[in-house]
Scaffold this motif. Sequence first.
Motif, PDB file in Angstrom:
ATOM      1  N   ARG A 179       0.843  -1.204   0.000  1.00  0.00           N
ATOM      2  CA  ARG A 179       0.000   0.000   0.000  1.00  0.00           C
ATOM      3  C   ARG A 179       0.877   1.252   0.000  1.00  0.00           C
ATOM      4  O   ARG A 179       1.972   1.278   0.580  1.00  0.00           O
ATOM      5  CB  ARG A 179      -0.877   0.035   1.247  1.00  0.00           C
ATOM      6  CG  ARG A 179      -1.830  -1.144   1.382  1.00  0.00           C
ATOM      7  CD  ARG A 179      -3.188  -0.818   0.794  1.00  0.00           C
ATOM      8  NE  ARG A 179      -4.183  -1.795   1.246  1.00  0.00           N
ATOM      9  CZ  ARG A 179      -4.981  -1.614   2.290  1.00  0.00           C
ATOM     10  NH1 ARG A 179      -4.906  -0.492   2.996  1.00  0.00           N
ATOM     11  NH2 ARG A 179      -5.849  -2.540   2.632  1.00  0.00           N
ATOM     12  N   ASP A 180       0.385   2.330  -0.616  1.00  0.00           N
ATOM     13  CA  ASP A 180       1.062   3.633  -0.534  1.00  0.00           C
ATOM     14  C   ASP A 180       0.855   4.260   0.836  1.00  0.00           C
ATOM     15  O   ASP A 180       1.697   5.021   1.319  1.00  0.00           O
ATOM     16  CB  ASP A 180       0.536   4.576  -1.618  1.00  0.00           C
ATOM     17  CG  ASP A 180       0.953   4.130  -3.010  1.00  0.00           C
ATOM     18  OD1 ASP A 180       2.004   3.476  -3.133  1.00  0.00           O
ATOM     19  OD2 ASP A 180       0.217   4.430  -3.966  1.00  0.00           O
ATOM     20  N   SER A 181      -0.279   3.947   1.478  1.00  0.00           N
ATOM     21  CA  SER A 181      -0.562   4.403   2.831  1.00  0.00           C
ATOM     22  C   SER A 181      -1.621   3.485   3.420  1.00  0.00           C
ATOM     23  O   SER A 181      -2.312   2.759   2.692  1.00  0.00           O
ATOM     24  CB  SER A 181      -1.048   5.858   2.851  1.00  0.00           C
ATOM     25  OG  SER A 181      -2.305   5.981   2.214  1.00  0.00           O
ATOM     26  N   THR A 256       9.057  -2.999   6.131  1.00  0.00           N
ATOM     27  CA  THR A 256       8.496  -1.935   5.300  1.00  0.00           C
ATOM     28  C   THR A 256       7.837  -0.890   6.200  1.00  0.00           C
ATOM     29  O   THR A 256       7.085  -1.242   7.118  1.00  0.00           O
ATOM     30  CB  THR A 256       7.438  -2.486   4.325  1.00  0.00           C
ATOM     31  OG1 THR A 256       8.061  -3.413   3.428  1.00  0.00           O
ATOM     32  CG2 THR A 256       6.805  -1.362   3.514  1.00  0.00           C
ATOM     33  N   ILE A 258       5.175   2.130   6.211  1.00  0.00           N
ATOM     34  CA  ILE A 258       4.051   2.608   5.406  1.00  0.00           C
ATOM     35  C   ILE A 258       3.449   3.832   6.092  1.00  0.00           C
ATOM     36  O   ILE A 258       3.125   3.780   7.284  1.00  0.00           O
ATOM     37  CB  ILE A 258       2.960   1.529   5.271  1.00  0.00           C
ATOM     38  CG1 ILE A 258       3.576   0.184   4.904  1.00  0.00           C
ATOM     39  CG2 ILE A 258       1.921   1.950   4.244  1.00  0.00           C
ATOM     40  CD1 ILE A 258       2.604  -0.977   5.040  1.00  0.00           C
TER      41      ILE A 258
END
Length: 299
Positions: A179-181, A256, A258
Amino acid sequence: MERHEIETFLALAEELHFARTAERLRVSPGRVSQTIKKLERRIGGPLFERSSRRVALTSVGQRFQDELNVGYALVQQAIHNATEATRNVTGPVRLAFSSPWCGALMFRAADQFRDRYPGCEVRIQEMSLADSFGPLTAGEVDLQLSEWPTDEPGIVNGPVLFTEPPALLTPRNHPLAQRDSVSLEDLAPYPLITFSGLSPGFYDRRYPHRTPSGAPIRHDPVAMTFHEILCYIGEGKGVTILSARAEQYHSRQELTYIPLSDAPPVEYGLLWHAGRDTAAVRAFVETISHLAKSDRGER
């Protein structure tokens, strides 16, 4: 106006004699005359009437002296007050920080503080996240820069120095990792790895128990250190909420970071014990607050 121009004018206005003024200021009479002429050119008229027998203030010079004396006295008092305050700032100042980005600001502030208050010894250490406020309470640390605020008894919440956007830390193969956010609503299906030993108020602000829609979020308060958090997340045991700034210092191939869109920013502020608000502590608070304000580009 420069300081030497003010002092030359006020000295001549009192002495009304160029040679005595020069002797008082430890400069040549020619230097006094040159400074006054330069000042008169800037003002646009004579401040003194000169003759072979006497020196006297003009009406403009008299008014200038009266008004200048008020401001000059305030400047001198301010210098005196600052000097006295500096003399009273002595002894060791023991500092602690919670993260590398807090430590970077604290070390820079300590350099400025040492230059300004050479009578102080500055000691800096990293605080333990497993016992966030124990050293402050026990008197082992005088001032702490960490996540803010706290509801610990006896601990003063000082000024917030900066904020950082929040992020969700997940394993790289996690369902949310692409996800981008993400939002707080996305947390419901996954265990939230948290630090144990935090104060209840701070814990609740840092780690929500429910999503915005009311779905429960499972907590696993198992980690005692930041590196334990990284290991738990890397092994797929859950996710956690932290400052996005951590990625600059704790980037790993298996993790990661996010952006967490709807969580409040992480605030970093100063904390100290109410019973140890010393002159040195106040002076360091002023020093690091000014530096943080400068970093933010505020005037």
